[in-house]
Design an enzyme around this catalytic site. Structure first.
Site, mmCIF file in Angstrom:
data_model
loop_
_atom_site.group_PDB
_atom_site.id
_atom_site.type_symbol
_atom_site.label_atom_id
_atom_site.label_comp_id
_atom_site.label_asym_id
_atom_site.label_seq_id
_atom_site.Cartn_x
_atom_site.Cartn_y
_atom_site.Cartn_z
ATOM 1 N N LYS A 42 0.822 -1.219 0.000
ATOM 2 C CA LYS A 42 0.000 0.000 0.000
ATOM 3 C C LYS A 42 0.850 1.261 0.000
ATOM 4 C CE LYS A 42 -2.494 -0.455 3.755
ATOM 5 N NZ LYS A 42 -2.123 -1.727 4.344
ATOM 6 N N ARG A 76 -10.444 0.939 8.280
ATOM 7 C CA ARG A 76 -10.071 -0.435 8.567
ATOM 8 C C ARG A 76 -11.156 -1.179 9.316
ATOM 9 N NH1 ARG A 76 -4.101 0.400 8.675
ATOM 10 N NH2 ARG A 76 -3.001 -1.470 9.228
ATOM 11 N N ARG A 116 11.054 -6.374 6.457
ATOM 12 C CA ARG A 116 10.929 -4.923 6.568
ATOM 13 C C ARG A 116 11.535 -4.378 7.847
ATOM 14 N NH1 ARG A 116 4.903 -2.590 5.680
ATOM 15 N NH2 ARG A 116 4.679 -3.238 7.838
ATOM 16 N N ARG A 148 10.250 -3.331 10.829
ATOM 17 C CA ARG A 148 9.650 -2.276 11.643
ATOM 18 C C ARG A 148 9.400 -2.820 13.044
ATOM 19 N NH1 ARG A 148 4.417 -0.108 8.819
ATOM 20 N NH2 ARG A 148 3.373 -1.247 10.491
ATOM 21 N N ARG A 207 -1.801 -9.128 12.993
ATOM 22 C CA ARG A 207 -2.239 -8.060 12.070
ATOM 23 C C ARG A 207 -2.985 -8.661 10.880
ATOM 24 N NH1 ARG A 207 3.015 -5.469 12.059
ATOM 25 N NH2 ARG A 207 2.766 -4.805 9.920
#
Ligand code: AMP
Length: 183
Positions: free
Chosen positions: A13, A88, A127, A129, A140
């Protein structure tokens, strides 16, 4: 132009949003980025949001809705905006509809980036994070499937959803999005 980007975490996204922002000259509004900035600055909102973010849970709707309501009033949204990571949940989608109606604005399209789950986990683990550890990632994805998927049903009824194959290179996916939006 008012767009919503929907996709599971790790679905690309953010990357697509940056390119769409440039192409259409619209503001890129990422609720995840806004929340992380608040956490970093230690604001009240950041403190409250952080505990949910660390667990991979959704931050309460009322906090997010207030944050978005203020954000879309900012001058850079004059030409439109692209919502990345919002709405969301169904209450968020309904609140957004009410906000747009109040300002006589119309949503153009909901871009649904579809990537298979194995690829999502692979991308997220790469990634690094703070909330990208395996347990949080799994949660998630579960939250996405349970709470965010109904948002697509909501917008399908309004005939706004463009389903995009999100597998493959960034440029290929971008071309598919642009083509779908020009139809
Ligand atoms: P993201 O960067 O979009 O993956 O968001 C990171 C985290 O921020 C999510 O796991 C949620 O905890 C929180 N978050 C971001 N956007 C929202 C939203 N629209 N509603 C509730 N929580 C959100």
């Amino acid at each position: 132009m008012i767009l919503i980007l929907v996709g599971a975490p790790g679905g690309g996204k953010g990357t697509q949003a940056e390119q769409l922002k440039t192409k259409y000259g619209i503001a890129h509004i990422s609720t995840g980025d806004m929340l992380r900035a608040n956490v970093k600055e230690g604001t009240e909102l950041g403190k409250e949001a952080n505990e949910y973010m660390q667990k991979g849970e959704l931050v309460p709707d009322d906090l997010i809705i207030r944050m978005i309501e203020a954000r879309i009033q900012v001058d850079d949204c004059g030409n439109g905006f692209l919502l990345d990571g919002f709405p969301r949940s169904l209450p968020q989608a309904e609140a957004l509809d009410a906000m747009l109606e109040k300002q006589s604005l119309e949503l153009d399209a909901v871009v649904n980036l579809k990537v298979d789950e194995e690829e999502l986990v692979r991308r997220l683990l790469g990634r690094g994070r703070a909330d990208d550890n395996e347990e949080t990632i799994r949660n998630r994805l579960k939250v996405f499937n349970e709470q965010t998927s109904p948002v697509l049903g909501y917008y399908s009824k309004q005939d706004k959803v463009k389903d995009i194959d999100g597998m493959g290179s960034i440029d290929d996916v971008y071309d598919r999005v642009i083509k779908a939006l020009s139809e």
